[in-house]
Design a protein around this motif. Sequence first.
Motif, PDB file in Angstrom:
ATOM      1  N   ASP A 122       0.842  -1.197   0.000  1.00  0.00           N
ATOM      2  CA  ASP A 122       0.000   0.000   0.000  1.00  0.00           C
ATOM      3  C   ASP A 122       0.878   1.247   0.000  1.00  0.00           C
ATOM      4  O   ASP A 122       2.095   1.174   0.174  1.00  0.00           O
ATOM      5  CB  ASP A 122      -0.993  -0.023   1.167  1.00  0.00           C
ATOM      6  CG  ASP A 122      -0.464   0.624   2.443  1.00  0.00           C
ATOM      7  OD1 ASP A 122       0.764   0.566   2.690  1.00  0.00           O
ATOM      8  OD2 ASP A 122      -1.278   1.162   3.213  1.00  0.00           O
ATOM      9  N   THR A 123       0.242   2.400  -0.201  1.00  0.00           N
ATOM     10  CA  THR A 123       0.991   3.652  -0.372  1.00  0.00           C
ATOM     11  C   THR A 123       1.154   4.448   0.915  1.00  0.00           C
ATOM     12  O   THR A 123       1.695   5.551   0.882  1.00  0.00           O
ATOM     13  CB  THR A 123       0.289   4.560  -1.403  1.00  0.00           C
ATOM     14  OG1 THR A 123      -1.009   4.926  -0.900  1.00  0.00           O
ATOM     15  CG2 THR A 123       0.144   3.873  -2.746  1.00  0.00           C
ATOM     16  N   LEU A 159       4.842   5.066   1.512  1.00  0.00           N
ATOM     17  CA  LEU A 159       5.738   5.137   0.348  1.00  0.00           C
ATOM     18  C   LEU A 159       5.814   6.590  -0.109  1.00  0.00           C
ATOM     19  O   LEU A 159       5.349   6.961  -1.187  1.00  0.00           O
ATOM     20  CB  LEU A 159       5.226   4.249  -0.783  1.00  0.00           C
ATOM     21  CG  LEU A 159       5.346   2.741  -0.559  1.00  0.00           C
ATOM     22  CD1 LEU A 159       4.743   1.984  -1.740  1.00  0.00           C
ATOM     23  CD2 LEU A 159       6.803   2.337  -0.376  1.00  0.00           C
ATOM     24  N   CYS A 160       6.419   7.424   0.732  1.00  0.00           N
ATOM     25  CA  CYS A 160       6.398   8.861   0.501  1.00  0.00           C
ATOM     26  C   CYS A 160       7.724   9.394  -0.046  1.00  0.00           C
ATOM     27  O   CYS A 160       7.876  10.600  -0.240  1.00  0.00           O
ATOM     28  CB  CYS A 160       6.033   9.597   1.783  1.00  0.00           C
ATOM     29  SG  CYS A 160       7.029   9.126   3.212  1.00  0.00           S
ATOM     30  N   VAL A 168       6.613   5.061  -5.424  1.00  0.00           N
ATOM     31  CA  VAL A 168       5.468   4.376  -6.006  1.00  0.00           C
ATOM     32  C   VAL A 168       5.700   4.136  -7.496  1.00  0.00           C
ATOM     33  O   VAL A 168       5.423   3.040  -8.012  1.00  0.00           O
ATOM     34  CB  VAL A 168       4.175   5.183  -5.778  1.00  0.00           C
ATOM     35  CG1 VAL A 168       3.011   4.575  -6.557  1.00  0.00           C
ATOM     36  CG2 VAL A 168       3.844   5.228  -4.292  1.00  0.00           C
ATOM     37  N   VAL A 207       0.196  -2.309  -6.433  1.00  0.00           N
ATOM     38  CA  VAL A 207       0.194  -1.165  -5.514  1.00  0.00           C
ATOM     39  C   VAL A 207      -1.243  -0.724  -5.260  1.00  0.00           C
ATOM     40  O   VAL A 207      -2.014  -0.527  -6.191  1.00  0.00           O
ATOM     41  CB  VAL A 207       0.997   0.019  -6.079  1.00  0.00           C
ATOM     42  CG1 VAL A 207       1.097   1.138  -5.051  1.00  0.00           C
ATOM     43  CG2 VAL A 207       2.388  -0.418  -6.530  1.00  0.00           C
ATOM     44  N   PHE A 252      -3.779   2.084  -3.045  1.00  0.00           N
ATOM     45  CA  PHE A 252      -3.851   3.310  -2.259  1.00  0.00           C
ATOM     46  C   PHE A 252      -4.301   2.980  -0.839  1.00  0.00           C
ATOM     47  O   PHE A 252      -5.320   2.313  -0.620  1.00  0.00           O
ATOM     48  CB  PHE A 252      -4.833   4.296  -2.888  1.00  0.00           C
ATOM     49  CG  PHE A 252      -5.112   5.510  -2.036  1.00  0.00           C
ATOM     50  CD1 PHE A 252      -4.110   6.427  -1.778  1.00  0.00           C
ATOM     51  CD2 PHE A 252      -6.370   5.712  -1.490  1.00  0.00           C
ATOM     52  CE1 PHE A 252      -4.357   7.547  -0.983  1.00  0.00           C
ATOM     53  CE2 PHE A 252      -6.634   6.831  -0.704  1.00  0.00           C
ATOM     54  CZ  PHE A 252      -5.628   7.745  -0.453  1.00  0.00           C
ATOM     55  N   PRO A 288      -0.464  10.802   1.330  1.00  0.00           N
ATOM     56  CA  PRO A 288      -0.760   9.785   0.324  1.00  0.00           C
ATOM     57  C   PRO A 288      -1.835  10.232  -0.672  1.00  0.00           C
ATOM     58  O   PRO A 288      -1.778   9.872  -1.850  1.00  0.00           O
ATOM     59  CB  PRO A 288      -1.233   8.597   1.160  1.00  0.00           C
ATOM     60  CG  PRO A 288      -0.571   8.771   2.487  1.00  0.00           C
ATOM     61  CD  PRO A 288      -0.539  10.258   2.697  1.00  0.00           C
ATOM     62  N   LEU A 318       0.917  11.370  -9.225  1.00  0.00           N
ATOM     63  CA  LEU A 318       1.710  10.242  -9.722  1.00  0.00           C
ATOM     64  C   LEU A 318       2.115  10.457 -11.169  1.00  0.00           C
ATOM     65  O   LEU A 318       1.294  10.832 -12.015  1.00  0.00           O
ATOM     66  CB  LEU A 318       0.901   8.945  -9.607  1.00  0.00           C
ATOM     67  CG  LEU A 318       0.721   8.350  -8.217  1.00  0.00           C
ATOM     68  CD1 LEU A 318      -0.220   7.159  -8.279  1.00  0.00           C
ATOM     69  CD2 LEU A 318       2.067   7.945  -7.622  1.00  0.00           C
ATOM     70  N   ILE A 368      -4.121   2.015  -9.050  1.00  0.00           N
ATOM     71  CA  ILE A 368      -3.621   2.280  -7.706  1.00  0.00           C
ATOM     72  C   ILE A 368      -4.687   2.976  -6.867  1.00  0.00           C
ATOM     73  O   ILE A 368      -4.877   2.656  -5.685  1.00  0.00           O
ATOM     74  CB  ILE A 368      -2.332   3.115  -7.772  1.00  0.00           C
ATOM     75  CG1 ILE A 368      -1.215   2.285  -8.433  1.00  0.00           C
ATOM     76  CG2 ILE A 368      -1.909   3.600  -6.389  1.00  0.00           C
ATOM     77  CD1 ILE A 368       0.027   3.083  -8.757  1.00  0.00           C
TER      78      ILE A 368
END
Length: 235
Positions: A169-170, A173-174, A179, A191, A193, A205, A212, A222
Motif C-alpha cells: 500500500d501507499t 511510500l512517501c 510508487v 500497488v 492506495f 498519500p 503520480l 492504484i
Amino acid sequence: MTAVVDVNRVLGPLPHDDVPSRDETGLVAELDRLRIDTACVIHSYAVHGDPRDGNEALAGVTHPRLLPVPVLVPGPLGTSPWTGGAPLVRLCPRRHGWSVTGPHARRLFAELAAAGTTVLLPWDEVTAGEVHALASAAPAPRTVLTGTGYRALRELAELLEAHDSLYVDTSTLCGHRQVEWIAGRYGAHRVLFGTGAPVTDDAGPRYLLDTLDLPPDDAALIAGGNALRLMGGAA
C-alpha cells in the motif's frame, strides 16, 4: 471517474489522541474532505484492545462508504475459526502475540487462500523472513504489506520479486518516486492506495495519488481499481 479506495484505515477512538474518525460521521467527513470514495476500516478496539470487541463493533457499521475489515487471531485463544464472509482481513501477529509460522496460523492462511480473501499485514508486525515463509506456502493468500516505508525498500523489493501474491500500500511510500519505481518494476497492479489514517497521515498519500507520474490507467488501478479487484476475489 476513477474510484478512490483507501484500503487501510482505522475507525474508532485512539488511546492518546482525539481524532475525527472516532465515529462514522467524523470518518465520512474526512473522506469527503480528501475526496476518498470508500474506506476499508478496521476498528481501533481490534488493535488497541480485544480483537473480538473490535470486530463486534464493526458489525454496527452502517455507512455504505465504509467496508468492515475484521482483525483475525488464529488458535484456541483467537477470534474464532474462520468461516469466510469478508473479502479483506487484517492480521497483527506481533501485537496480539501469535506466530506467523505456527500451526494454527498456517491453517488460517490456507483457509484465507481457499476463500479468496485478501490479507492486510503491517510491516512492523512481521519480519521479512516471516513474510517469505507465508508467501512460500501453497496455497498462499494474497497479502498487502502496509506501512513499509523507505527503510524497508530493499527487503520489500526482494519479496515482491520472489512472490506474485504480495502487494503493497501507499501509506508510507512517501519517498521521491517510490510508487512509480515499484509500479514500473513490478506492475501498477501490485500497488494499492492506503493511508493508515489516523495513525499515519492521510493528506500526504492522497496528494501523492493526484501527482503520480504514471499513465492514467495505472494511476486508476492504484487509486481504487486494484482494491476493488482483490476484494472481488480476482488476483
